[in-house]
Design an enzyme around this catalytic site. Structure first.
Site, PDB file in Angstrom:
ATOM      1  N   HIS A 192      38.988 -11.190 -39.015  1.00  0.00           N
ATOM      2  CA  HIS A 192      38.452 -12.346 -38.291  1.00  0.00           C
ATOM      3  C   HIS A 192      38.355 -12.144 -36.772  1.00  0.00           C
ATOM      4  O   HIS A 192      37.354 -12.500 -36.165  1.00  0.00           O
ATOM      5  CB  HIS A 192      39.321 -13.571 -38.595  1.00  0.00           C
ATOM      6  N   SER A 242      28.068 -19.806 -35.231  1.00  0.00           N
ATOM      7  CA  SER A 242      27.580 -20.853 -34.321  1.00  0.00           C
ATOM      8  C   SER A 242      26.164 -20.539 -33.856  1.00  0.00           C
ATOM      9  O   SER A 242      25.869 -20.558 -32.658  1.00  0.00           O
ATOM     10  CB  SER A 242      28.507 -21.017 -33.111  1.00  0.00           C
ATOM     11  N   PRO A 243      25.242 -20.246 -34.782  1.00  0.00           N
ATOM     12  CA  PRO A 243      23.886 -19.851 -34.388  1.00  0.00           C
ATOM     13  C   PRO A 243      23.080 -20.978 -33.749  1.00  0.00           C
ATOM     14  O   PRO A 243      22.044 -20.722 -33.150  1.00  0.00           O
ATOM     15  CB  PRO A 243      23.258 -19.414 -35.714  1.00  0.00           C
ATOM     16  N   LEU A 244      23.592 -22.199 -33.859  1.00  0.00           N
ATOM     17  CA  LEU A 244      22.909 -23.340 -33.236  1.00  0.00           C
ATOM     18  C   LEU A 244      23.661 -23.840 -32.010  1.00  0.00           C
ATOM     19  O   LEU A 244      23.307 -24.872 -31.443  1.00  0.00           O
ATOM     20  CB  LEU A 244      22.739 -24.474 -34.254  1.00  0.00           C
ATOM     21  N   GLY A 245      24.702 -23.122 -31.614  1.00  0.00           N
ATOM     22  CA  GLY A 245      25.434 -23.489 -30.412  1.00  0.00           C
ATOM     23  C   GLY A 245      26.792 -24.112 -30.653  1.00  0.00           C
ATOM     24  O   GLY A 245      27.481 -24.488 -29.711  1.00  0.00           O
ATOM     25  N   TYR A 290      40.019 -21.858 -41.968  1.00  0.00           N
ATOM     26  CA  TYR A 290      39.194 -23.062 -41.892  1.00  0.00           C
ATOM     27  C   TYR A 290      39.920 -24.210 -42.580  1.00  0.00           C
ATOM     28  O   TYR A 290      39.715 -24.521 -43.755  1.00  0.00           O
ATOM     29  CB  TYR A 290      37.825 -22.815 -42.530  1.00  0.00           C
TER      30      TYR A 290
END
Length: 267
Positions: free
Chosen positions: A108, A188-191, A33
């Protein structure tokens, strides 16, 4: 907080502090990251600074990081599942985080050039050597989850796969984790960064439940994911205190059976 479009450090640190103030006890990061070449571990170091500058007790906070995915700095992503590299990367992550042992270390992404069992075997050695306290994997199939747990001698504690209202193809892995008591961490649980803000406009049922409840569609999405199994722990990204506080509130949003039925089919 560390990739393209990242905020200034003061806002990033304030966001971590807001999460901790709200009771968050798991922070997910990775050595990959970062944005530019030469800054591997940028986010790990940022998280470490934020934890050190917070005024509360961090003894109960788990920092999860990952290795095996790399960013050369040209916008691309590459893979390295070589066991020797993973062990070296884990030790480097521990130094950046300022810990003797990493709370949760995750492979990862599978490297097709390296047998999966060999890559996961590095995590088993890291566990045995005390470099990491817990081992997890990411972007894995059901077969890979089973193989990893076997290699780890039953010590696999988490699986981090993409999962959201728009991306539900990891449901088999989620259900497998639920049956076997393994934490499932939707990334990315919200897209995703580019689509999270549009969740309500893309998924009508989530917008309707949100309007009826007086909350955001994003909060409804996280509450829905939490309802799927006790092992589910979404890891929404945030770069502002208000966004992480909205996400945290999803833990207290209990959806009705009718609402869950509507959300189940709005994929």
């Amino acid at each position: 907080m560390s990739i393209e479009g990242r905020p200034d450090e003061s806002r990033a640190v304030a966001t971590v502090h807001a999460a901790l103030d709200a009771g968050v006890t798991l922070i997910d990061t990775a050595d990959a990251y970062h944005r530019d070449a030469g800054e591997v571990g940028h986010n790990e170091e940022l998280v470490a600074r934020a934890l050190r500058s917070w005024g509360g007790d961090t003894s109960g906070v788990i920092v999860a990081t990952k290795g095996g995915h790399l960013r050369p700095g040209d916008g691309s992503w590459t893979l390295n599942g070589d066991p020797a590299y993973l062990k070296q990367a884990a030790r480097a992550s521990a130094r950046r985080l300022g810990v003797e042992a990493i709370g949760l270390y995750q492979f990862h992404r599978p490297d097709p050039e390296v047998p999966y069992a060999e890559s996961v075997g590095a995590l088993a050695e890291l566990l045995d050597e005390g470099v990491i306290e817990r081992a997890g994997i990411s972007n894995a199939s059901v077969a890979q989850i089973e193989e990893a747990n076997e290699v780890l001698g039953g010590r696999l504690v988490s699986v981090q796969n993409q999962f959201s209202p728009a991306f539900r193809s990891s449901r088999d892995e989620l259900d497998h984790c639920a049956r076997n008591g393994i934490a499932f961490l939707p990334w990315s649980p919200l897209g995703g960064i580019s689509d999270a803000a549009e969740l309500g406009s893309r998924h009508t049922a989530f917008a309707e439940v949100a309007e009826a409840r007086g909350v955001s569609p994003q909060q409804v999405a996280l509450a829905w994911e939490l309802s799927l199994a006790e092992v589910v722990l979404p890891i929404p990204g945030a770069s502002r205190p208000r966004s992480i506080l909205d996400s945290v509130a999803a833990a207290d949003l209990e959806l009705t059976g009718a609402e869950l039925e509507a959300l189940a089919v709005d994929g």
